[in-house]
Write a protein that holds these residues in place. Structure first.
Motif, short mmCIF file in Angstrom:
data_model
loop_
_atom_site.label_atom_id
_atom_site.label_comp_id
_atom_site.label_asym_id
_atom_site.label_seq_id
_atom_site.Cartn_x
_atom_site.Cartn_y
_atom_site.Cartn_z
N TYR A 148 -23.81 -77.79 40.41
CA TYR A 148 -23.84 -77.33 41.80
C TYR A 148 -24.97 -77.97 42.60
O TYR A 148 -24.78 -78.32 43.77
N GLY A 149 -26.13 -78.18 41.97
CA GLY A 149 -27.25 -78.76 42.70
C GLY A 149 -26.92 -80.10 43.32
O GLY A 149 -27.37 -80.40 44.44
N GLY A 150 -26.12 -80.90 42.63
CA GLY A 150 -25.75 -82.21 43.16
C GLY A 150 -24.69 -82.14 44.23
O GLY A 150 -24.62 -83.01 45.11
N LEU A 151 -23.85 -81.10 44.18
CA LEU A 151 -22.75 -80.97 45.13
C LEU A 151 -23.06 -80.06 46.31
O LEU A 151 -22.31 -80.06 47.30
N ALA A 152 -24.13 -79.28 46.20
CA ALA A 152 -24.41 -78.25 47.20
C ALA A 152 -24.40 -78.76 48.65
O ALA A 152 -23.84 -78.09 49.53
N MET B 223 -11.40 -79.62 48.18
CA MET B 223 -12.40 -80.61 47.79
C MET B 223 -12.15 -81.04 46.36
O MET B 223 -12.24 -80.24 45.43
N LEU B 224 -11.83 -82.32 46.19
CA LEU B 224 -11.51 -82.90 44.89
C LEU B 224 -12.65 -83.79 44.43
O LEU B 224 -12.94 -84.80 45.08
N ILE B 225 -13.28 -83.45 43.31
CA ILE B 225 -14.31 -84.29 42.71
C ILE B 225 -13.66 -85.00 41.52
O ILE B 225 -13.11 -84.36 40.62
N THR B 226 -13.71 -86.33 41.51
CA THR B 226 -12.91 -87.11 40.56
C THR B 226 -13.55 -88.45 40.26
O THR B 226 -14.41 -88.93 41.00
N TYR B 227 -13.12 -89.08 39.16
CA TYR B 227 -13.47 -90.46 38.87
C TYR B 227 -12.57 -91.44 39.62
O TYR B 227 -12.83 -92.63 39.65
N GLY B 228 -11.47 -90.94 40.18
CA GLY B 228 -10.46 -91.82 40.74
C GLY B 228 -10.83 -92.37 42.10
O GLY B 228 -11.02 -91.62 43.06
N ASP B 229 -10.91 -93.70 42.22
CA ASP B 229 -11.16 -94.32 43.52
C ASP B 229 -9.90 -94.22 44.38
O ASP B 229 -8.83 -93.84 43.89
N PRO B 230 -10.00 -94.52 45.68
CA PRO B 230 -8.84 -94.35 46.58
C PRO B 230 -7.58 -95.08 46.15
O PRO B 230 -6.47 -94.62 46.45
N ARG B 231 -7.75 -96.20 45.45
CA ARG B 231 -6.58 -96.96 45.02
C ARG B 231 -5.66 -96.14 44.12
O ARG B 231 -4.44 -96.30 44.15
N VAL B 232 -6.25 -95.23 43.31
CA VAL B 232 -5.44 -94.45 42.38
C VAL B 232 -5.33 -92.98 42.75
O VAL B 232 -4.56 -92.24 42.13
N ARG B 233 -6.09 -92.52 43.74
CA ARG B 233 -6.01 -91.10 44.12
C ARG B 233 -5.28 -90.88 45.44
O ARG B 233 -4.52 -89.92 45.58
N ILE B 234 -5.51 -91.74 46.41
CA ILE B 234 -4.87 -91.56 47.72
C ILE B 234 -3.34 -91.47 47.63
O ILE B 234 -2.73 -90.62 48.30
#
Length: 259
Positions: free
Chosen positions: A34-38, A153-164
């Motif tokens: 949470y500290g990093g995302l707050a 809010m989606l936190i992911t490893y996926g860059d826009p090429r594979v998530r969008i």
């Protein structure tokens, strides 16, 4: 659960997670704490929001959010084992509610939530069997239970090429903002960055990044802020959305408690 080489893990199966949480009795936060995302969560999700945490597992992020002033968080997970454990753990924290539920078939009414937070849930489905179908079912349900103007809010490893391609469709038009932050413990995190995490990354008209942006960077997490809206449908990009096996491998590193 043992899989043959090259096959996806059974991350969409209840039995996989029941077995895992029967062995992992401690707490663990996937990807980011949470500290990093707050700063981002506070910016997009007011503390009075009715908030849904999907794929909660045994993470402490919901507890940290309550300690920071959030008032109502519904936490769901496909594993009854971990839900039972979290109900017992937080029986004296009424702001936190827990239910066993499959994110692909949510038992909530339309427009029930102001905000939905996903820290690795979508990635988990993308590394399981029938990934595109599971992902599409999840996004459809997430959008259904969000209020108009609500935030996923989606936190992911996926860059826009594979998530969008999964987020952008005629059925689920969003206003999408992208933030990028370093993975905890990574070289990027130690070196620091000149860009505040609250500053969105510029996306092209097709919602992709420019050619100079490095993709598939294992030191980065991508945060997609998807705001539910009406209006004209967004044109789907050409090509089918496919599973990215490299990203699944990176997710497995995180699941092995690399933080």
């Amino acid at each position: 659960m043992t899989k043959e080489k090259g096959q996806p893990q059974a991350y969409g199966d209840e039995s996989y997670w029941d077995n895992r949480y029967s062995q992992d009795v401690g707490s663990f936060d996937w990807y980011q704490r949470y500290g990093g995302l707050a700063p981002l969560i506070n910016m997009y999700m007011p503390k009075t929001n009715n908030l849904l945490m999907v794929g909660c597992g045994n993470a402490v992020i919901s507890e940290d959010m309550v300690n920071d002033g959030y008032q109502t968080i519904m936490n769901i997970d496909i594993s009854q084992v971990v839900i039972d454990a979290m109900i017992e753990k937080y029986k004296d924290m009424p702001q936190l509610q827990y239910q066993r539920m499959d994110v692909r078939s949510l038992g909530f009414k339309d427009g029930e939530f102001d905000s939905i937070l996903d820290k690795g849930m979508f990635d988990s489905l993308m590394c399981g069997s029938s990934a595109p179908t599971s992902a599409a079912s999840m996004i459809k349900e997430v959008r259904r239970v969000l209020k108009p103007g609500g935030v996923y809010m989606l936190i992911t490893y996926g860059d826009p090429r594979v998530r969008i391609p999964h987020l952008k469709s005629e059925e689920a038009p969003w206003e999408i903002k992208l933030h990028v932050l370093p993975r905890p413990g990574s070289k990027r995190a130690h070196e620091g960055t000149s860009r505040p995490i609250t500053e969105p990354v510029s996306l092209g008209e097709d919602l992709t990044l420019g050619p100079t942006f490095k993709l598939e960077d294992p030191d980065l997490h991508y945060v997609y802020v998807c705001i539910k809206r009406g209006g004209n449908a967004v044109k789907r990009p050409s090509g089918d959305a496919k599973v990215d096996i490299k990203l699944c491998a990176k997710s497995q590193l995180i699941s092995n408690y690399e933080v």
